[in-house]
Design a protein around this motif. Structure first.
Motif, PDB file in Angstrom:
ATOM      1  N   LYS A  44      48.588  46.408  42.908  1.00  0.00           N
ATOM      2  CA  LYS A  44      47.305  46.761  42.301  1.00  0.00           C
ATOM      3  C   LYS A  44      47.441  47.093  40.825  1.00  0.00           C
ATOM      4  O   LYS A  44      46.602  46.693  40.015  1.00  0.00           O
ATOM      5  CB  LYS A  44      46.665  47.933  43.042  1.00  0.00           C
ATOM      6  CG  LYS A  44      45.256  48.222  42.557  1.00  0.00           C
ATOM      7  CD  LYS A  44      44.490  49.131  43.479  1.00  0.00           C
ATOM      8  CE  LYS A  44      43.053  49.278  43.009  1.00  0.00           C
ATOM      9  NZ  LYS A  44      42.215  49.973  43.952  1.00  0.00           N
ATOM     10  N   GLN A  48      45.507  45.122  37.878  1.00  0.00           N
ATOM     11  CA  GLN A  48      44.594  45.763  36.927  1.00  0.00           C
ATOM     12  C   GLN A  48      44.989  45.428  35.487  1.00  0.00           C
ATOM     13  O   GLN A  48      44.132  45.151  34.646  1.00  0.00           O
ATOM     14  CB  GLN A  48      44.589  47.272  37.130  1.00  0.00           C
ATOM     15  CG  GLN A  48      43.841  47.703  38.378  1.00  0.00           C
ATOM     16  CD  GLN A  48      43.960  49.187  38.656  1.00  0.00           C
ATOM     17  OE1 GLN A  48      44.927  49.819  38.246  1.00  0.00           O
ATOM     18  NE2 GLN A  48      42.981  49.729  39.373  1.00  0.00           N
ATOM     19  N   THR A  55      40.272  39.728  30.795  1.00  0.00           N
ATOM     20  CA  THR A  55      38.913  40.035  30.366  1.00  0.00           C
ATOM     21  C   THR A  55      38.753  39.803  28.868  1.00  0.00           C
ATOM     22  O   THR A  55      37.754  39.236  28.422  1.00  0.00           O
ATOM     23  CB  THR A  55      38.571  41.498  30.713  1.00  0.00           C
ATOM     24  OG1 THR A  55      38.649  41.659  32.128  1.00  0.00           O
ATOM     25  CG2 THR A  55      37.182  41.855  30.263  1.00  0.00           C
ATOM     26  N   ARG A  74      30.167  36.568  35.188  1.00  0.00           N
ATOM     27  CA  ARG A  74      30.241  36.296  36.625  1.00  0.00           C
ATOM     28  C   ARG A  74      31.687  36.289  37.098  1.00  0.00           C
ATOM     29  O   ARG A  74      32.029  36.891  38.120  1.00  0.00           O
ATOM     30  CB  ARG A  74      29.563  34.950  36.922  1.00  0.00           C
ATOM     31  CG  ARG A  74      29.496  34.602  38.388  1.00  0.00           C
ATOM     32  CD  ARG A  74      28.682  33.343  38.625  1.00  0.00           C
ATOM     33  NE  ARG A  74      29.299  32.168  38.024  1.00  0.00           N
ATOM     34  CZ  ARG A  74      28.756  31.449  37.051  1.00  0.00           C
ATOM     35  NH1 ARG A  74      27.599  31.785  36.528  1.00  0.00           N
ATOM     36  NH2 ARG A  74      29.375  30.383  36.584  1.00  0.00           N
ATOM     37  N   LYS A  76      34.275  37.705  35.599  1.00  0.00           N
ATOM     38  CA  LYS A  76      34.828  39.053  35.466  1.00  0.00           C
ATOM     39  C   LYS A  76      34.371  39.944  36.614  1.00  0.00           C
ATOM     40  O   LYS A  76      35.166  40.723  37.153  1.00  0.00           O
ATOM     41  CB  LYS A  76      34.418  39.676  34.128  1.00  0.00           C
ATOM     42  CG  LYS A  76      35.115  39.057  32.941  1.00  0.00           C
ATOM     43  CD  LYS A  76      34.870  39.818  31.661  1.00  0.00           C
ATOM     44  CE  LYS A  76      33.409  39.963  31.351  1.00  0.00           C
ATOM     45  NZ  LYS A  76      33.154  40.636  30.069  1.00  0.00           N
ATOM     46  N   SER A  77      33.116  39.833  37.002  1.00  0.00           N
ATOM     47  CA  SER A  77      32.587  40.649  38.087  1.00  0.00           C
ATOM     48  C   SER A  77      33.301  40.342  39.400  1.00  0.00           C
ATOM     49  O   SER A  77      33.701  41.252  40.132  1.00  0.00           O
ATOM     50  CB  SER A  77      31.084  40.391  38.227  1.00  0.00           C
ATOM     51  OG  SER A  77      30.566  41.078  39.334  1.00  0.00           O
ATOM     52  N   ARG A  78      33.481  39.071  39.683  1.00  0.00           N
ATOM     53  CA  ARG A  78      34.127  38.683  40.938  1.00  0.00           C
ATOM     54  C   ARG A  78      35.599  39.095  40.955  1.00  0.00           C
ATOM     55  O   ARG A  78      36.114  39.557  41.980  1.00  0.00           O
ATOM     56  CB  ARG A  78      33.986  37.184  41.158  1.00  0.00           C
ATOM     57  CG  ARG A  78      32.561  36.785  41.468  1.00  0.00           C
ATOM     58  CD  ARG A  78      32.403  35.296  41.603  1.00  0.00           C
ATOM     59  NE  ARG A  78      31.007  34.956  41.855  1.00  0.00           N
ATOM     60  CZ  ARG A  78      30.534  33.722  41.834  1.00  0.00           C
ATOM     61  NH1 ARG A  78      31.333  32.709  41.576  1.00  0.00           N
ATOM     62  NH2 ARG A  78      29.259  33.489  42.070  1.00  0.00           N
ATOM     63  N   SER A  80      36.902  41.553  39.208  1.00  0.00           N
ATOM     64  CA  SER A  80      36.944  43.018  39.284  1.00  0.00           C
ATOM     65  C   SER A  80      36.777  43.490  40.725  1.00  0.00           C
ATOM     66  O   SER A  80      37.463  44.414  41.170  1.00  0.00           O
ATOM     67  CB  SER A  80      35.846  43.598  38.400  1.00  0.00           C
ATOM     68  OG  SER A  80      35.787  44.988  38.534  1.00  0.00           O
ATOM     69  N   ALA A  81      35.880  42.858  41.440  1.00  0.00           N
ATOM     70  CA  ALA A  81      35.653  43.230  42.837  1.00  0.00           C
ATOM     71  C   ALA A  81      36.922  42.991  43.671  1.00  0.00           C
ATOM     72  O   ALA A  81      37.264  43.795  44.542  1.00  0.00           O
ATOM     73  CB  ALA A  81      34.480  42.441  43.412  1.00  0.00           C
ATOM     74  N   LYS A  82      37.626  41.889  43.379  1.00  0.00           N
ATOM     75  CA  LYS A  82      38.852  41.597  44.127  1.00  0.00           C
ATOM     76  C   LYS A  82      39.942  42.617  43.815  1.00  0.00           C
ATOM     77  O   LYS A  82      40.692  43.032  44.696  1.00  0.00           O
ATOM     78  CB  LYS A  82      39.328  40.182  43.822  1.00  0.00           C
ATOM     79  CG  LYS A  82      38.437  39.139  44.428  1.00  0.00           C
ATOM     80  CD  LYS A  82      38.959  37.739  44.250  1.00  0.00           C
ATOM     81  CE  LYS A  82      37.963  36.769  44.858  1.00  0.00           C
ATOM     82  NZ  LYS A  82      38.505  35.478  45.139  1.00  0.00           N
ATOM     83  N   LYS A  84      39.432  45.741  42.770  1.00  0.00           N
ATOM     84  CA  LYS A  84      39.040  47.037  43.351  1.00  0.00           C
ATOM     85  C   LYS A  84      39.220  47.063  44.873  1.00  0.00           C
ATOM     86  O   LYS A  84      39.455  48.122  45.455  1.00  0.00           O
ATOM     87  CB  LYS A  84      37.591  47.336  43.006  1.00  0.00           C
ATOM     88  CG  LYS A  84      37.383  47.757  41.575  1.00  0.00           C
ATOM     89  CD  LYS A  84      35.931  48.066  41.309  1.00  0.00           C
ATOM     90  CE  LYS A  84      35.733  48.456  39.848  1.00  0.00           C
ATOM     91  NZ  LYS A  84      34.311  48.702  39.534  1.00  0.00           N
ATOM     92  N   ALA A  85      39.091  45.915  45.515  1.00  0.00           N
ATOM     93  CA  ALA A  85      39.204  45.859  46.974  1.00  0.00           C
ATOM     94  C   ALA A  85      40.637  45.970  47.444  1.00  0.00           C
ATOM     95  O   ALA A  85      40.877  46.131  48.654  1.00  0.00           O
ATOM     96  CB  ALA A  85      38.576  44.563  47.489  1.00  0.00           C
TER      97      ALA A  85
END
Length: 87
Positions: A44, A48, A55, A74, A76-78, A80-82, A84-85
């Motif tokens: 992780k 990060q 980014t 779009r 970056k959002s996807r 970021s979600a991966k 964070k998960a």
């Protein structure tokens, strides 16, 4: 075929700009792949760090108009979600 001097020059410029934009598109896609690869690796902290670097690359390329800003957002959002998960 370009008939005027102006048209010939614009054709030369178009080739140069096309090559430059192609390299920027490649850099964008490579940045996305780096994040995905680090997420799959499972670290992780590394994911990060890679996401932050990627980014910056995506934003810079979107600012130049090679990709639309919403497309960069779009991705970056996807990504970021991966990140964070990750557990």
């Amino acid at each position: 075929m370009a008939n005027s001097a102006q048209a010939r020059k614009r054709a030369r410029q178009a080739l140069k700009n096309r090559a430059h934009n192609a390299s920027l598109r490649t850099a964008f896609r490579t940045a996305v792949k780096k994040v995905l690869k680090s997420v799959e690796a499972g670290d992780k902290a590394a994911a990060q760090a890679t996401f932050q670097q990627s980014t910056k690359v995506m934003d810079r390329i979107a600012d130049k108009g090679v990709f639309h800003k919403n497309k960069a957002a779009r991705h970056k959002s996807r990504l970021s979600a991966k990140v964070k998960a990750m557990a």
